[in-house]
Design a protein around this motif. Structure first.
Motif, short mmCIF file in Angstrom:
data_model
loop_
_atom_site.label_atom_id
_atom_site.label_comp_id
_atom_site.label_asym_id
_atom_site.label_seq_id
_atom_site.Cartn_x
_atom_site.Cartn_y
_atom_site.Cartn_z
N ALA A 1 45.76 10.47 2.48
CA ALA A 1 45.99 9.08 2.08
C ALA A 1 47.24 8.57 2.79
CB ALA A 1 46.18 9.00 0.58
N ASP A 2 47.17 7.37 3.31
CA ASP A 2 48.35 6.84 3.97
C ASP A 2 49.27 6.20 2.94
OD1 ASP A 2 46.89 4.50 3.49
OD2 ASP A 2 47.71 3.53 5.28
N LYS A 3 50.55 6.16 3.30
CA LYS A 3 51.56 5.69 2.35
C LYS A 3 51.39 4.22 2.00
CE LYS A 3 55.04 9.16 3.38
NZ LYS A 3 56.45 9.44 3.73
N SER A 4 50.88 3.43 2.92
CA SER A 4 50.71 2.00 2.65
C SER A 4 49.73 1.77 1.52
CB SER A 4 50.24 1.26 3.90
OG SER A 4 51.25 1.29 4.88
N SER A 5 48.60 2.47 1.54
CA SER A 5 47.62 2.27 0.47
C SER A 5 48.15 2.80 -0.85
CB SER A 5 46.28 2.93 0.83
OG SER A 5 46.41 4.33 0.94
N LEU A 6 48.90 3.91 -0.79
CA LEU A 6 49.50 4.43 -2.02
C LEU A 6 50.48 3.42 -2.60
CD1 LEU A 6 50.14 8.15 -1.05
CD2 LEU A 6 48.67 7.35 -2.89
N ARG A 7 51.30 2.81 -1.74
CA ARG A 7 52.25 1.81 -2.22
C ARG A 7 51.53 0.68 -2.95
NH1 ARG A 7 54.68 2.64 3.02
NH2 ARG A 7 56.49 3.98 2.69
N GLY A 8 50.48 0.16 -2.32
CA GLY A 8 49.74 -0.94 -2.93
C GLY A 8 49.15 -0.56 -4.28
N ASN A 9 48.56 0.63 -4.35
CA ASN A 9 47.94 1.08 -5.60
C ASN A 9 48.96 1.25 -6.71
OD1 ASN A 9 45.46 1.18 -4.31
ND2 ASN A 9 45.54 3.38 -3.91
N TYR A 10 50.08 1.88 -6.39
CA TYR A 10 51.07 2.16 -7.43
C TYR A 10 51.89 0.93 -7.81
CZ TYR A 10 49.97 7.06 -7.94
OH TYR A 10 49.32 8.23 -8.25
N LEU A 11 52.10 0.02 -6.88
CA LEU A 11 52.75 -1.25 -7.24
C LEU A 11 51.89 -2.02 -8.23
CD1 LEU A 11 54.22 -2.47 -3.85
CD2 LEU A 11 55.51 -2.15 -5.97
N ALA A 12 50.59 -2.05 -7.98
CA ALA A 12 49.68 -2.76 -8.88
C ALA A 12 49.63 -2.10 -10.25
CB ALA A 12 48.28 -2.84 -8.26
N ALA A 13 49.57 -0.76 -10.24
CA ALA A 13 49.51 -0.05 -11.52
C ALA A 13 50.80 -0.26 -12.32
CB ALA A 13 49.29 1.44 -11.26
N ARG A 14 51.94 -0.24 -11.64
CA ARG A 14 53.21 -0.43 -12.33
C ARG A 14 53.31 -1.83 -12.92
NH1 ARG A 14 58.70 0.09 -8.94
NH2 ARG A 14 58.14 -2.04 -8.36
N ALA A 15 52.87 -2.82 -12.17
CA ALA A 15 52.94 -4.21 -12.65
C ALA A 15 52.05 -4.43 -13.88
CB ALA A 15 52.54 -5.16 -11.53
N ALA A 16 51.01 -3.62 -14.02
CA ALA A 16 50.06 -3.78 -15.12
C ALA A 16 50.55 -3.17 -16.44
CB ALA A 16 48.71 -3.17 -14.74
N ILE A 17 51.64 -2.39 -16.39
CA ILE A 17 52.14 -1.77 -17.62
C ILE A 17 52.81 -2.83 -18.49
CG2 ILE A 17 53.69 -0.03 -18.58
CD1 ILE A 17 53.50 1.44 -15.89
N PRO A 18 52.41 -2.96 -19.74
CA PRO A 18 53.04 -3.96 -20.61
C PRO A 18 54.55 -3.71 -20.74
CG PRO A 18 51.06 -3.06 -21.63
CD PRO A 18 51.35 -2.21 -20.43
N VAL A 19 55.30 -4.78 -20.83
CA VAL A 19 56.77 -4.68 -20.89
C VAL A 19 57.23 -3.79 -22.04
CG1 VAL A 19 58.90 -5.99 -21.25
CG2 VAL A 19 57.16 -6.85 -19.67
N PRO A 20 56.69 -3.92 -23.27
CA PRO A 20 57.15 -3.03 -24.35
C PRO A 20 56.92 -1.55 -24.03
CG PRO A 20 55.92 -4.88 -25.26
CD PRO A 20 55.72 -4.92 -23.78
N THR A 21 55.82 -1.24 -23.37
CA THR A 21 55.53 0.15 -22.99
C THR A 21 56.54 0.63 -21.97
OG1 THR A 21 53.18 -0.22 -23.40
CG2 THR A 21 53.76 1.71 -22.07
#
Length: 197
Positions: free
Chosen positions: A9-29
């Motif tokens: 896996a290239d780092k660019s696709s990993l960055r995109g995936n994990y940035l999106a996943a992080r942004a989706a975590i609710p603030v209280p969590t």
């Protein structure tokens, strides 16, 4: 989030995936996770005994370091944060006494004044550096934001490298590793602390 990507896996696709996943975590969590991470950090002997704590200043949905910085300063602990030089993709760490000293720098990340004195390598002996990243594997390898600042700093850093990370930032597969990548020594999540050496 366990990575479905392998070492190819290239780092660019990993960055995109994990940035999106992080942004989706609710603030209280996120807040609850970060509070637990701070508590675990303080239990880590190399952190508790560190002469100086070098740390990134969190922005957005990153694992929060601001409450940690404020707590350390209130206790009289020495804290240093990065000052970047974007043209060279390098950074140095500068001791602060308050978050109020910081001003928006490169990429709008709060930084110390440009004329503040930088820590020299001997000042960093016996210190801990909190290393940011988007995703980590069990060997301590990381995928960061792509600027290369920590990749250039860590090979010459003489202290302990510790990554604060939520469990959603842990990959179950090895990450792609380049010749200049330096793994961290410990990863501290809300659930566990891993020794990577």
């Amino acid at each position: 989030m366990a990575s479905s990507q392998g070492t190819d896996a290239d780092k660019s696709s990993l960055r995109g995936n994990y940035l999106a996943a992080r942004a989706a975590i609710p603030v209280p969590t996120r807040r609850a996770s970060d509070e637990a991470i701070r508590a675990r950090l303080r239990e880590l002997p190399v952190f508790a005994e560190a002469r100086v704590v070098l740390t990134y200043v969190s922005v957005g949905a990153e694992v929060d370091t601001r409450a940690l910085i404020e707590g350390l300063l209130a206790e009289g602990r020495r804290v240093a944060v990065p000052l970047t030089r974007p043209s060279a993709h390098t950074m140095s760490f500068h001791e602060i006494r308050s978050l109020d000293e910081l001003r928006p720098g490169a990429h709008r990340i709060p930084e110390p004044p440009a004329d503040s004195p930088a820590l020299a390598v001997p000042d960093m002996v016996g210190s801990v550096c909190l290393v940011p990243g988007l995703v980590f594997d069990g060997a301590g390898h990381r995928v960061g934001y792509g600027g290369g600042y920590y990749d250039r700093f860590l090979p010459f850093y003489p202290g302990w490298k510790v990554a604060p990370a939520r469990t959603t930032q842990m990959s179950s597969n090895p990450l792609p590793v380049g010749p200049h990548d330096v793994p961290v020594d410990y990863i501290v999540t809300e659930a566990a602390t891993w020794s990577c050496w």
